[in-house]
Design a protein around this motif. Structure first.
Motif, PDB file in Angstrom:
ATOM      1  N   THR A 193       0.839  -1.192   0.000  1.00  9.84           N
ATOM      2  CA  THR A 193       0.000   0.000   0.000  1.00  9.84           C
ATOM      3  C   THR A 193       0.877   1.246   0.000  1.00  9.84           C
ATOM      4  N   THR A 194       0.311   2.327  -0.514  1.00 11.36           N
ATOM      5  CA  THR A 194       0.953   3.644  -0.407  1.00 11.36           C
ATOM      6  C   THR A 194       0.166   4.543   0.544  1.00 11.36           C
ATOM      7  N   GLY A 195      -0.802   3.954   1.239  1.00 14.56           N
ATOM      8  CA  GLY A 195      -1.684   4.749   2.095  1.00 14.56           C
ATOM      9  C   GLY A 195      -2.960   5.124   1.346  1.00 14.56           C
ATOM     10  N   ASP A 196      -3.649   6.134   1.839  1.00 19.62           N
ATOM     11  CA  ASP A 196      -4.890   6.608   1.235  1.00 19.62           C
ATOM     12  C   ASP A 196      -4.594   7.841   0.388  1.00 19.62           C
ATOM     13  N   PRO A 197      -4.682   7.745  -0.953  1.00 16.37           N
ATOM     14  CA  PRO A 197      -4.335   8.892  -1.797  1.00 16.37           C
ATOM     15  C   PRO A 197      -5.198  10.123  -1.557  1.00 16.37           C
ATOM     16  N   LYS A 198      -6.390   9.921  -1.018  1.00 21.72           N
ATOM     17  CA  LYS A 198      -7.269  11.076  -0.764  1.00 21.72           C
ATOM     18  C   LYS A 198      -6.720  11.980   0.341  1.00 21.72           C
ATOM     19  N   LEU A 199      -5.806  11.446   1.141  1.00 28.41           N
ATOM     20  CA  LEU A 199      -5.255  12.225   2.262  1.00 28.41           C
ATOM     21  C   LEU A 199      -3.946  12.919   1.912  1.00 28.41           C
ATOM     22  N   TYR A 200      -3.410  12.654   0.724  1.00 30.96           N
ATOM     23  CA  TYR A 200      -2.069  13.144   0.394  1.00 30.96           C
ATOM     24  C   TYR A 200      -1.972  14.666   0.461  1.00 30.96           C
ATOM     25  N   GLU A 201      -2.956  15.357  -0.111  1.00 27.05           N
ATOM     26  CA  GLU A 201      -2.877  16.816  -0.195  1.00 27.05           C
ATOM     27  C   GLU A 201      -3.192  17.507   1.128  1.00 27.05           C
ATOM     28  N   ASN A 202      -4.287  17.098   1.771  1.00 30.12           N
ATOM     29  CA  ASN A 202      -4.783  17.849   2.925  1.00 30.12           C
ATOM     30  C   ASN A 202      -4.927  17.033   4.205  1.00 30.12           C
ATOM     31  N   GLY A 203      -4.557  15.769   4.180  1.00 32.43           N
ATOM     32  CA  GLY A 203      -4.686  14.947   5.371  1.00 32.43           C
ATOM     33  C   GLY A 203      -3.537  15.150   6.337  1.00 32.43           C
ATOM     34  N   THR A 204      -3.649  14.527   7.484  1.00 29.93           N
ATOM     35  CA  THR A 204      -2.594  14.588   8.493  1.00 29.93           C
ATOM     36  C   THR A 204      -1.950  13.207   8.623  1.00 29.93           C
ATOM     37  N   PRO A 205      -0.730  13.142   9.163  1.00 29.71           N
ATOM     38  CA  PRO A 205      -0.119  11.836   9.398  1.00 29.71           C
ATOM     39  C   PRO A 205      -0.980  10.935  10.276  1.00 29.71           C
ATOM     40  N   GLU A 206      -1.668  11.514  11.246  1.00 30.96           N
ATOM     41  CA  GLU A 206      -2.519  10.721  12.127  1.00 30.96           C
ATOM     42  C   GLU A 206      -3.691  10.125  11.354  1.00 30.96           C
ATOM     43  N   GLN A 207      -4.304  10.928  10.472  1.00 29.65           N
ATOM     44  CA  GLN A 207      -5.401  10.413   9.648  1.00 29.65           C
ATOM     45  C   GLN A 207      -4.904   9.301   8.721  1.00 29.65           C
ATOM     46  N   SER A 208      -3.683   9.463   8.221  1.00 32.32           N
ATOM     47  CA  SER A 208      -3.108   8.454   7.344  1.00 32.32           C
ATOM     48  C   SER A 208      -2.934   7.134   8.074  1.00 32.32           C
ATOM     49  N   VAL A 209      -2.401   7.180   9.284  1.00 30.58           N
ATOM     50  CA  VAL A 209      -2.223   5.948  10.064  1.00 30.58           C
ATOM     51  C   VAL A 209      -3.567   5.267  10.293  1.00 30.58           C
ATOM     52  N   GLN A 210      -4.600   6.075  10.601  1.00 28.04           N
ATOM     53  CA  GLN A 210      -5.932   5.497  10.818  1.00 28.04           C
ATOM     54  C   GLN A 210      -6.456   4.834   9.547  1.00 28.04           C
ATOM     55  N   ALA A 211      -6.234   5.498   8.400  1.00 29.17           N
ATOM     56  CA  ALA A 211      -6.710   4.947   7.135  1.00 29.17           C
ATOM     57  C   ALA A 211      -5.988   3.638   6.811  1.00 29.17           C
ATOM     58  N   ILE A 212      -4.688   3.603   7.052  1.00 30.27           N
ATOM     59  CA  ILE A 212      -3.923   2.386   6.775  1.00 30.27           C
ATOM     60  C   ILE A 212      -4.327   1.276   7.739  1.00 30.27           C
ATOM     61  N   ARG A 213      -4.624   1.636   8.983  1.00 29.86           N
ATOM     62  CA  ARG A 213      -5.121   0.639   9.933  1.00 29.86           C
ATOM     63  C   ARG A 213      -6.414   0.007   9.395  1.00 29.86           C
ATOM     64  N   GLY A 214      -7.256   0.837   8.804  1.00 28.12           N
ATOM     65  CA  GLY A 214      -8.481   0.319   8.199  1.00 28.12           C
ATOM     66  C   GLY A 214      -8.199  -0.617   7.032  1.00 28.12           C
ATOM     67  N   GLN A 215      -7.180  -0.286   6.234  1.00 31.42           N
ATOM     68  CA  GLN A 215      -6.812  -1.167   5.123  1.00 31.42           C
ATOM     69  C   GLN A 215      -6.326  -2.524   5.639  1.00 31.42           C
ATOM     70  N   VAL A 216      -5.528  -2.492   6.690  1.00 31.60           N
ATOM     71  CA  VAL A 216      -5.040  -3.746   7.267  1.00 31.60           C
ATOM     72  C   VAL A 216      -6.208  -4.581   7.785  1.00 31.60           C
ATOM     73  N   GLY A 217      -7.194  -3.914   8.372  1.00 28.87           N
ATOM     74  CA  GLY A 217      -8.373  -4.628   8.842  1.00 28.87           C
ATOM     75  C   GLY A 217      -9.127  -5.308   7.711  1.00 28.87           C
ATOM     76  N   LYS A 218      -9.264  -4.615   6.582  1.00 25.62           N
ATOM     77  CA  LYS A 218      -9.943  -5.210   5.427  1.00 25.62           C
ATOM     78  C   LYS A 218      -9.127  -6.356   4.837  1.00 25.62           C
ATOM     79  N   LEU A 219      -7.795  -6.216   4.865  1.00 25.19           N
ATOM     80  CA  LEU A 219      -6.943  -7.310   4.407  1.00 25.19           C
ATOM     81  C   LEU A 219      -7.113  -8.528   5.308  1.00 25.19           C
ATOM     82  N   THR A 220      -7.220  -8.292   6.599  1.00 26.62           N
ATOM     83  CA  THR A 220      -7.436  -9.382   7.558  1.00 26.62           C
ATOM     84  C   THR A 220      -8.719 -10.133   7.239  1.00 26.62           C
ATOM     85  N   ASP A 221      -9.782  -9.373   6.929  1.00 25.90           N
ATOM     86  CA  ASP A 221     -11.064 -10.000   6.574  1.00 25.90           C
ATOM     87  C   ASP A 221     -10.947 -10.794   5.275  1.00 25.90           C
ATOM     88  N   ALA A 222     -10.210 -10.223   4.294  1.00 30.50           N
ATOM     89  CA  ALA A 222     -10.043 -10.916   3.017  1.00 30.50           C
ATOM     90  C   ALA A 222      -9.275 -12.223   3.203  1.00 30.50           C
TER      91      ALA A 222
END
Length: 300
Positions: A193-222
């Motif tokens: 993953t490269t993270g959430d591209p929607k956060l690149y311009e205006n997101g924060t590092p904290e929001q990015s970590v949360q988004a990636i945590r969500g991706q890991v959760g979806k990967l776990t389900d998959a």
């Protein structure tokens, strides 16, 4: 598991003018893997030198001994599974089994239209990607393959003797959507993953970590869908595309902090771009080398 540190060396330099030296230096610095982008051209580098990924990796294999090599990422945009499989088997042989195939669905950039076609819709990219990965898996594990799909075909395609790595070289599947994550869970030895591209311009590092945590959760389900433990899948973060941008490479401490936060999410490998002056990947080379040599010892 200790965190592995890898790098991406973009193929913009002639082999005789710094290209060769970068791959050899990556091995000297102790990087786990050195990847390159598999594009025909890319973003701001479009009007300058840019070389092919497979020949570059083949040359790199010939001048290194321990360094793993790979693509981040290959896509169906301009490739067909049949001839790609032949190239990968050859590269795996030349490297002595040191190749990882990073693979993704592709996008809408220059590669999407270079062969004269209209850009595919997101749905068609996802459909093609699913068929591409499945057929490539078959081609790399069987001596002879015949297949007729919606997008790709093979007729008695021979791939003898197969990969040095068995049953085939590893796939690192780049994905954030549900279909791609299921492909990673089914066929991948790693997920990228490269993270959430929607956060690149205006997101924060904290929001990015949360988004990636969500991706890991979806990967776990998959993974659970396929009866697979997500812990058995390597997780790779390609840096430079989160709101942190280049800040992790400003100092050793900054990198250790950044990498540690993602290690806590389950990542096993962090990939940093080899510094390129006057680009989005500009960084102090001395700091970059310090990170390469010292960061891993601080990340357990």
């Amino acid at each position: 598991m200790s965190l592995r540190l890898s790098t991406v060396i973009l193929p913009y330099r002639r082999w005789s003018e710094g290209g060769r030296q970068a791959w050899q230096r990556a091995e000297e610095l102790g990087f786990h893997t050195a990847y390159t982008y598999d594009h025909l051209s890319w973003r701001s580098f479009r009007d300058g030198p840019w070389f092919g990924a497979v020949p570059t990796l083949t040359a790199a294999a010939a001048v290194t001994d321990r360094l793993r090599l790979g693509t981040l990422v290959t896509s169906p945009n301009f490739r067909h599974p049949v001839n790609l499989a032949k190239e990968l088997i050859s590269l795996d042989d030349i490297s002595g089994g040191r190749v990882t195939l990073g693979i993704g669905a592709g996008g809408t950039g220059f590669d999407a239209t270079a062969l004269g076609q209209e850009p595919w819709t997101p749905r068609e990219r996802a459909d093609r990607f699913a068929e591409f990965v499945a057929l490539l898996d078959q081609l790399l594990t069987e001596d002879s393959v015949s297949y007729k799909g919606d997008f790709y075909s093979a007729h008695e395609a021979r791939n003898i003797p197969g990969c040095v790595q068995r049953p085939r070289l590893p796939f690192a599947v780049a994905a954030t959507g549900p279909r791609g994550l299921r492909l990673a869970a089914r066929y991948g030895q790693a997920w990228v993953t490269t993270g959430d591209p929607k956060l690149y311009e205006n997101g924060t590092p904290e929001q990015s970590v949360q988004a990636i945590r969500g991706q890991v959760g979806k990967l776990t389900d998959a993974c659970a869908e396929f009866g697979r433990d997500v812990a058995g899948l390597d997780k790779i973060l390609l840096t430079g595309f989160t709101p942190d941008r280049g800040r992790p490479l400003e100092s050793l401490d900054a990198f250790v902090d950044f990498a540690g936060r993602h290690q806590e999410l389950g990542f096993t490998e962090i990939v940093v771009h080899w510094p390129i002056p006057d680009s989005d990947f500009a960084a102090d080379e001395k700091v970059f080398e310090q990170i390469a040599m010292e960061a891993a010892a601080q990340l357990h």
